[in-house]
Design an enzyme around this catalytic site. Structure first.
Site, PDB file in Angstrom:
ATOM      1  N   PRO A  10      26.949  25.362  19.755  1.00 54.11           N
ATOM      2  CA  PRO A  10      26.311  25.885  20.955  1.00 54.11           C
ATOM      3  C   PRO A  10      25.800  24.809  21.901  1.00 54.11           C
ATOM      4  CG  PRO A  10      24.940  26.258  19.018  1.00 54.11           C
ATOM      5  CD  PRO A  10      26.278  25.818  18.526  1.00 54.11           C
ATOM      6  N   ASN A  11      26.016  25.082  23.182  1.00 52.63           N
ATOM      7  CA  ASN A  11      25.516  24.273  24.313  1.00 52.63           C
ATOM      8  C   ASN A  11      26.262  22.959  24.506  1.00 52.63           C
ATOM      9  OD1 ASN A  11      23.367  26.134  25.014  1.00 52.63           O
ATOM     10  ND2 ASN A  11      22.395  25.492  23.108  1.00 52.63           N
ATOM     11  N   ARG A  18      24.055  18.641  30.822  1.00 55.23           N
ATOM     12  CA  ARG A  18      22.903  18.996  30.010  1.00 55.23           C
ATOM     13  C   ARG A  18      22.097  17.750  29.630  1.00 55.23           C
ATOM     14  NH1 ARG A  18      23.504  20.358  23.586  1.00 55.23           N
ATOM     15  NH2 ARG A  18      21.343  21.004  23.293  1.00 55.23           N
ATOM     16  N   TYR A  23      21.812  13.086  26.158  1.00 53.17           N
ATOM     17  CA  TYR A  23      23.185  13.215  25.661  1.00 53.17           C
ATOM     18  C   TYR A  23      24.222  12.395  26.439  1.00 53.17           C
ATOM     19  CZ  TYR A  23      21.084  17.078  23.097  1.00 53.17           C
ATOM     20  OH  TYR A  23      20.284  17.832  22.269  1.00 53.17           O
ATOM     21  N   ASN A  74      29.957  19.011  15.246  1.00 55.76           N
ATOM     22  CA  ASN A  74      28.610  18.961  15.805  1.00 55.76           C
ATOM     23  C   ASN A  74      28.121  20.402  15.921  1.00 55.76           C
ATOM     24  OD1 ASN A  74      26.237  18.753  17.204  1.00 55.76           O
ATOM     25  ND2 ASN A  74      27.005  17.243  18.683  1.00 55.76           N
ATOM     26  N   ALA A  77      22.232  23.156  17.640  1.00 52.80           N
ATOM     27  CA  ALA A  77      20.961  23.625  17.065  1.00 52.80           C
ATOM     28  C   ALA A  77      21.151  24.424  15.775  1.00 52.80           C
ATOM     29  CB  ALA A  77      20.208  24.454  18.093  1.00 52.80           C
ATOM     30  N   GLU A  98      29.258  15.854   9.677  1.00 52.06           N
ATOM     31  CA  GLU A  98      28.318  16.355  10.691  1.00 52.06           C
ATOM     32  C   GLU A  98      28.022  15.233  11.674  1.00 52.06           C
ATOM     33  OE1 GLU A  98      24.789  18.298   8.983  1.00 52.06           O
ATOM     34  OE2 GLU A  98      23.627  17.366  10.578  1.00 52.06           O
ATOM     35  N   HIS A 100      25.917  14.090  15.279  1.00 51.86           N
ATOM     36  CA  HIS A 100      24.949  14.352  16.345  1.00 51.86           C
ATOM     37  C   HIS A 100      24.965  13.190  17.319  1.00 51.86           C
ATOM     38  CE1 HIS A 100      23.451  17.821  14.286  1.00 51.86           C
ATOM     39  NE2 HIS A 100      23.408  17.106  13.178  1.00 51.86           N
ATOM     40  N   ARG A 107      13.441  12.582  17.509  1.00 46.25           N
ATOM     41  CA  ARG A 107      13.098  13.701  18.397  1.00 46.25           C
ATOM     42  C   ARG A 107      12.117  14.662  17.713  1.00 46.25           C
ATOM     43  NH1 ARG A 107      18.431  16.065  20.762  1.00 46.25           N
ATOM     44  NH2 ARG A 107      16.916  16.970  22.216  1.00 46.25           N
TER      45      ARG A 107
HETATM   46  C1  DQA Z   1      22.680  17.738  18.764  1.00 45.92           C
HETATM   47  C2  DQA Z   1      21.237  17.690  18.262  1.00 45.92           C
HETATM   48  C3  DQA Z   1      20.682  19.102  18.064  1.00 45.92           C
HETATM   49  O1  DQA Z   1      19.336  19.048  17.610  1.00 45.92           O
HETATM   50  C4  DQA Z   1      20.716  19.874  19.372  1.00 45.92           C
HETATM   51  O2  DQA Z   1      20.284  21.191  19.160  1.00 45.92           O
HETATM   52  C5  DQA Z   1      22.063  19.842  20.008  1.00 45.92           C
HETATM   53  C6  DQA Z   1      22.794  18.573  20.027  1.00 45.92           C
HETATM   54  C7  DQA Z   1      23.217  16.328  19.078  1.00 45.92           C
HETATM   55  O3  DQA Z   1      24.433  16.192  19.208  1.00 45.92           O
HETATM   56  O4  DQA Z   1      22.440  15.375  19.237  1.00 45.92           O
HETATM   57  O5  DQA Z   1      22.523  20.827  20.571  1.00 45.92           O
HETATM   58  O6  DQA Z   1      23.507  18.299  17.757  1.00 45.92           O
END
Ligand code: DQA
Length: 143
Positions: A10-11, A18, A23, A74, A77, A98, A100, A107
């Site tokens: 998501p996102n 964003r 990021y 990735n 959240a 995984e 990030h 954070r």
């Molecule tokens: C993320 C870190 C997560 O906490 C966050 O919710 C994201 C992006 C990252 O790539 O740093 O959506 O996965």
């Protein structure tokens, strides 16, 4: 030909717009392009998918069994909340890394815990979008 799956949750379709201070300015298309270069240089194939929906991500993880040599994931959240995604990863034998982009440990406290990391092959955190390429390198090195 061996295949890898690049999966974004998501996102992450909002990358580039964003929170660029967190990021960076690269878009998801840029990331997919860079990972594809790494993968195709060693004659692997890449499929890339993104979804904002937990169930769709779960379906794709199930469907990966027997198809992909590895998944670069990735989970956004959902990393911090989803027992269902953890169970999906546990239900397949394909290894998952995984990734990030941000250093989640620098954070908010709620980002410090991953429900998925214990069932993943490994985790790459805080190296920016290069983390995706490094995960791809891992899968292509371990033949
Ligand atoms: C993320 C870190 C997560 O906490 C966050 O919710 C994201 C992006 C990252 O790539 O740093 O959506 O996965």
């Amino acid at each position: 030909m061996a295949k890898l799956l690049l999966l974004n949750g998501p996102n992450l379709n909002r990358l580039g717009k964003r929170e660029p201070e967190v990021y960076g300015s690269e878009t998801l298309d840029d990331i997919e392009h860079n990972v594809r270069e790494v993968v195709e240089a060693v004659q692997y194939q890449l499929d890339a998918k993104q979804s904002n929906h937990e169930g769709e991500l779960i379906d794709w993880i199930h469907e990966a069994e027997g198809v992909y040599k590895g998944i670069i994931f990735n989970p956004g959240a959902y990393t911090h909340t989803s027992i269902a995604l953890r169970d999906a990863i546990s239900s397949i034998t394909v290894p998952v890394i995984e990734v990030h982009i941000s250093n989640v440990h620098q954070r908010e406290e709620f980002r410090h815990t991953s429900l998925l990391a214990p069932v993943c092959r490994g985790q790459i955190v805080g190296l920016g979008t290069a983390g995706y390429q490094l995960a791809a390198k891992y899968f292509t090195l371990n033949d």
